[in-house]
Design a protein around this motif. Structure first.
Motif, PDB file in Angstrom:
ATOM      1  N   ARG A  41      36.145 -27.661 -17.447  1.00 58.30           N
ATOM      2  CA  ARG A  41      35.548 -28.892 -18.001  1.00 58.30           C
ATOM      3  C   ARG A  41      35.883 -30.083 -17.111  1.00 58.30           C
ATOM      4  O   ARG A  41      35.012 -30.907 -16.801  1.00 58.30           O
ATOM      5  N   TYR A  72      33.914 -29.802 -13.904  1.00 61.35           N
ATOM      6  CA  TYR A  72      32.506 -30.157 -14.115  1.00 61.35           C
ATOM      7  C   TYR A  72      32.330 -31.673 -14.179  1.00 61.35           C
ATOM      8  O   TYR A  72      31.411 -32.229 -13.558  1.00 61.35           O
ATOM      9  N   GLU A  73      33.219 -32.345 -14.901  1.00 61.26           N
ATOM     10  CA  GLU A  73      33.123 -33.811 -15.013  1.00 61.26           C
ATOM     11  C   GLU A  73      33.294 -34.468 -13.650  1.00 61.26           C
ATOM     12  O   GLU A  73      32.565 -35.419 -13.316  1.00 61.26           O
TER      13      GLU A  73
END
Length: 341
Positions: free
Chosen positions: A197, A200-201
Motif C-alpha cells: 500500500r 503504491y501511494e
C-alpha cells in the motif's frame, strides 16, 4: 471399499489423523490428487533447480530481489522433491491399507508440508519488506539490504519453523495449533498489505510529479549532470523509479499468485476452526485438494519468473542452449537426427 480395522485404529501416529474408510469419494479424490501431484513433483523439481542454479551461478543476477527469488525457488524445489512425493506415498499407503507406510510417511509429509509452506509464506513477507526498503532507503539500500543478510534471515526462518513444527511431537493439541497458524497468517498478510500500500501511494505520487514536470516548459532550470552518467539528476531518478516499478510489479505478481494458490488452505483452516462436527470424509477430501492447489504454485512459479524477468529468461536460454550443444557433441545420433532426402 472398506478399510481394515487395524489401519483405522493403529494409524493414529502422533499428530497424524487416523485413516478413514475408503469410500468412492475418498478413492477418487486420492487418485486425482496423486496424478496432479506427480506432474507437479516432476516439473517443480526440474524447473526450480534450473532457476536456482541460474541465479546462483550468474554473478550479474546477484542482488537482493533475485536472492529472494532464488530462496523461493529452493522452497519450491523441496516441494517438488520432498513434499509432493511424501504426500503421494501417504495416500498410496492409505489406499493399500498399509499402516506402516501411512504412519511413517504421513507424519514426515505433514511436517515437510508445514515447514516448506511456512518458510514460503515468511519469504513472501520478506519480499514485500525488501521492496518497501528499496523505496525508502534510496542510496543506503544496497549497503544495508545485501544478499548475505537476506540469506541469514532465510536460514533463521528455516531453523525457527522447523523447531516449531517439531513441537507437534509433544502432543500439542490441534485447538492450540490452528489459532497460532491463523494468527501468523494474519500478521504476515497485514505486513505485506501495508508495504505494498505504501509502495503504491509513493509510485502514484511520483507519477503525478512526472506529469507536472513534463507539462512545464523546459527552458530555465537545466539540471546538474550526474557524475556516473550524462543524464540529468531528475531523469536518472525517473529512470530508477521506472525500473523499481517494473521489478516491484513482478514481485507483486509472484506474491499475489502464491497467495492465490494458498487461499483455499487458508479458508479451510478458518472454516474447520469455526464450524465443528463437519463430515470427516468431506473435510479430508477438501484438505487434500487444497494442499494440491497450494503445491501447484511450485510448478508454475518458474514460468512466471521467465515471463516477467528478462534477465533470468535470457541467462536461462543461454544455459539451456549451452547444455544442448554439449549433449549434441556427446550424443550426435540423439540430438542431431538425420532427415531423409
Amino acid at each position: 471399499m472398506i478399510m481394515n480395522a487395524s489401519l483405522t485404529s493403529e494409524a493414529s501416529c502422533t499428530f497424524l489423523k487416523p485413516a478413514v474408510e475408503q469410500t468412492t469419494q475418498i478413492f477418487i479424490g486420492n487418485i486425482v490428487t496423486i496424478v496432479v501431484e506427480s506432474l507437479i513433483a516432476v516439473f517443480a523439481t526440474a524447473s526450480n533447480a534450473m532457476i536456482a542454479f541460474v541465479i546462483w551461478k550468474t554473478r550479474a543476477l546477484h542482488c537482493a530481489s533475485n536472492t529472494l527469488l532464488c530462496c523461493l525457488a529452493v522452497t519450491d524445489f523441496f516441494t517438488g522433491m520432498v513434499v509432493a512425493p511424501l504426500n503421494i506415498a501417504t495416500k498410496l499407503g492409505e489406499m493399500q491399507h498399509n499402516t506402516g507406510l501411512y504412519c511413517i510417511v504421513g507424519v514426515a509429509g505433514s511436517l515437510a508440508t508445514w515447514i516448506v509452506a511456512s518458510v514460503t509464506f515468511l519469504t513472501l513477507t520478506l519480499i514485500s519488506i525488501e521492496r518497501f526498503l528499496a523505496l525508502r532507503l534510496h542510496l543506503r539500500y544496497k549497503t544495508l539490504v545485501t544478499s548475505r543478510r537476506i540469506l541469514k534471515v532465510i536460514a533463521a526462518f528455516w531453523v525457527l519453523i522447523t523447531t516449531l513444527c517439531m513441537l507437534r511431537f509433544w502432543d500439542v493439541k490441534e485447538t492450540y495449533v490452528r489459532p497460532i497458524v491463523i494468527g501468523n497468517i494474519a500478521i504476515n498478510l497485514i505486513v505485506t498489505i501495508y508495504c505494498y500500500r505504501k509502495i503504491y501511494e509513493t509510485v502514484i505520487h511520483h507519477r503525478k510529479l512526472i506529469k507536472q514536470e513534463s507539462s512545464a516548459c523546459e527552458t530555465s532550470n537545466i539540471e546538474r549532470n550526474d557524475d556516473m552518467g550524462g543524464l540529468p539528476s531528475k531523469k536518472r531518478e525517473n529512470l530508477r523509479m521506472l525500473r523499481y516499478r517494473s521489478s516491484t510489479l513482478t514481485m507483486a505478481y509472484v506474491v499475489g499468485f502464491i497467495l492465490f494458490c494458498y487461499s483455499p488452505i487458508f479458508v479451510y483452516q478458518i472454516v474447520v476452526g469455526l464450524w465443528k462436527g463437519l463430515d470427516e470424509q468431506a473435510t479430508r477430501v477438501a484438505y487434500r485438494c487444497c494442499v494440491t492447489v497450494a503445491l501447484l504454485k511450485s510448478a508454475l512459479n518458474p514460468l512466471l519468473y521467465c515471463m516477467r524477468l528478462n534477465d533470468i529468461r535470457t541467462v536461462l536460454k543461454k544455459t539451456l542452449k549451452g547444455w544442448y550443444e554439449v549433449q549434441a557433441r556427446k550424443f550426435p545420433s540423439i540430438f542431431t537426427p538425420k532427415f531423409k532426402k
